[in-house]
Structures are given as structure tokens and as C-alpha cells.
Design a protein around this motif. Sequence first.
Motif, PDB file in Angstrom:
ATOM      1  N   UNK A   1       0.548  -1.040  -0.394  1.00  0.00           N
ATOM      2  CA  UNK A   1       0.486  -0.172   0.551  1.00  0.00           C
ATOM      3  C   UNK A   1       0.836   1.279   0.182  1.00  0.00           C
ATOM      4  N   UNK A   2       0.632   1.918  -0.802  1.00  0.00           N
ATOM      5  CA  UNK A   2       1.124   3.464  -0.947  1.00  0.00           C
ATOM      6  C   UNK A   2      -0.048   4.395  -1.197  1.00  0.00           C
ATOM      7  N   UNK A   3      -0.680   4.795   0.736  1.00  0.00           N
ATOM      8  CA  UNK A   3      -1.728   5.292   0.801  1.00  0.00           C
ATOM      9  C   UNK A   3      -1.562   6.778   1.389  1.00  0.00           C
ATOM     10  N   UNK A   4      -0.097   6.848   1.421  1.00  0.00           N
ATOM     11  CA  UNK A   4       0.111   8.111   2.999  1.00  0.00           C
ATOM     12  C   UNK A   4      -0.175   9.196   1.488  1.00  0.00           C
TER      13      UNK A   4
ATOM     14  N   UNK B   1       1.752  11.898   1.727  1.00  0.00           N
ATOM     15  CA  UNK B   1       3.121  12.638   0.917  1.00  0.00           C
ATOM     16  C   UNK B   1       3.884  11.720   0.285  1.00  0.00           C
ATOM     17  N   UNK B   2       2.849  10.449  -0.658  1.00  0.00           N
ATOM     18  CA  UNK B   2       4.033   9.361  -1.942  1.00  0.00           C
ATOM     19  C   UNK B   2       4.234  10.094  -2.412  1.00  0.00           C
ATOM     20  N   UNK B   3       4.882  10.559  -3.403  1.00  0.00           N
ATOM     21  CA  UNK B   3       5.573  11.239  -4.630  1.00  0.00           C
ATOM     22  C   UNK B   3       5.545  10.948  -6.032  1.00  0.00           C
TER      23      UNK B   3
ATOM     24  N   UNK C   1       7.825   1.526  -6.268  1.00  0.00           N
ATOM     25  CA  UNK C   1       7.341   0.691  -5.811  1.00  0.00           C
ATOM     26  C   UNK C   1       6.711  -0.263  -7.032  1.00  0.00           C
ATOM     27  N   UNK C   2       6.703   0.624  -7.919  1.00  0.00           N
ATOM     28  CA  UNK C   2       6.430  -0.676  -9.059  1.00  0.00           C
ATOM     29  C   UNK C   2       7.451  -1.882  -8.941  1.00  0.00           C
ATOM     30  N   UNK C   3       8.450  -1.092  -9.597  1.00  0.00           N
ATOM     31  CA  UNK C   3       9.739  -1.854  -9.766  1.00  0.00           C
ATOM     32  C   UNK C   3      10.042  -2.911  -9.075  1.00  0.00           C
ATOM     33  N   UNK C   4      10.015  -2.477  -7.361  1.00  0.00           N
ATOM     34  CA  UNK C   4      10.060  -3.130  -6.434  1.00  0.00           C
ATOM     35  C   UNK C   4       8.928  -4.481  -6.376  1.00  0.00           C
TER      36      UNK C   4
END
Length: 223
Positions: A13-16, A18-20, A27-30
Amino acid sequence: MKRDEFAHTLEQALLRPDVDRRSVEEACAAAVRDHLGALVVLPCYVRIAAPLLAKSGVKTVSVVGFPLGATLSEVKAREARLLFDQGAEELDMVLHLPWFFSGEYDAVREDIAGVVQEARGHVVKVILETSLLDEGGIVKACQLARDAGASFVKTSTGFGAGGATEEAVALMRRTLGNRMGIKASGGIRTLDQALSLLEAGADRLGTSGAMDLLAQWDQRFRG
């Protein structure tokens, strides 16, 4: 369970707020590298994540009515349609909590059904925010999500007072049997927690620390 099987249960999840953009791209690559099940991104980043994850086996997931669930039903349905059009493969929507606590169950069910209708066969998960509910409330919320045609129920947004517990997941599984999937989310930081939630009946795990969990897996089983 093998490492890849465990990784595939994880939805990073990347829902903060402050996510740029760079964080999403990284994150997609990881996620592709580690064969995660999904990456969950803010609605504004679906256009970025979807092409990067296409044909990788990692699903692009976004959120609707997040994080309070109190958005107008018409807005939720429209948001869902736009997100699917932009490449989302699944959506996690928040239960209309104010209506639920007011006992307006028909309105809650219709709110979910409106998003499910716009999904047109795609997976819709309903976030119950189980830390705010007693056992009866969890059962009722599961039943409403089931009757509205949702595919999954999910424990938490990660922004509430508490996260996933084995007790809540087990109750959700007893209520739904095998008719729906269950996503445990919120506060999952250790491998022991993750494995216990899967044992309790979860099919997927939502976490902001998927890579940490995989590192713990490697240390335990490959060390």
C-alpha cells in the motif's frame, strides 16, 4: 507455503498523502521484482502505476471513498468507473460508516452495490474498519457486502484506531465461509502476524511493509 506464494498474498500500500510520483515508480519496480500480488495506490497515481505493472502479474489496485467512507454514493460510483477506465484492476472501497452506525443498512448495501455495478466484473473489496465494530457489527457489515455483490471484505484502512486482528479475520471467515475473499490490513509489521492472519482465514494481506515482510521470510527460511 513457498516464498512466491507468500509474496503473492501481499498487497503493498502506498496511500500516505506524502507519496510522490518517484515513490510510486520505485514501488512498481519492486513489486514486479518480488512478485507481489498487488500494489495499492492513490487514485491520482493509477495512470502511472497501471502501465508499469501491465502484464507483470502484479495487480493495480486503488481506493474509493477513502479513508472515511462518507463520500456521496454517486461520487463513489463515478470514482470507481474513472479508476477502472484508467487501468485499475481492483478497488478497495470504504464502507459508508456514518450510515452503518446510523442503522441505515439498505443505504449501505446500495452504496456498495453502486460501486460493484461500475466494476463490471472486476474485484471490489469493502473495507469494514473492524476496530470500530463489535462482533455483531462485523457480522452485519460482512453480510451487507456479500448481499451487495462485493468480492472481498477487508479489515481496515490503516488510518483508523486499530488494524487487523486474528479474531476479526476468523469471525469474518466464519460469517462468509468460502463465498468471499478476506483481506487483512492494518498494522501488519511482522512475519508472525502475517502468517497468523493467513492461518485465521485471510486470503490477502494489505501492508505498507511488504518488502520488510519478505526480508523477514528470507531471514527465517533461507538464513
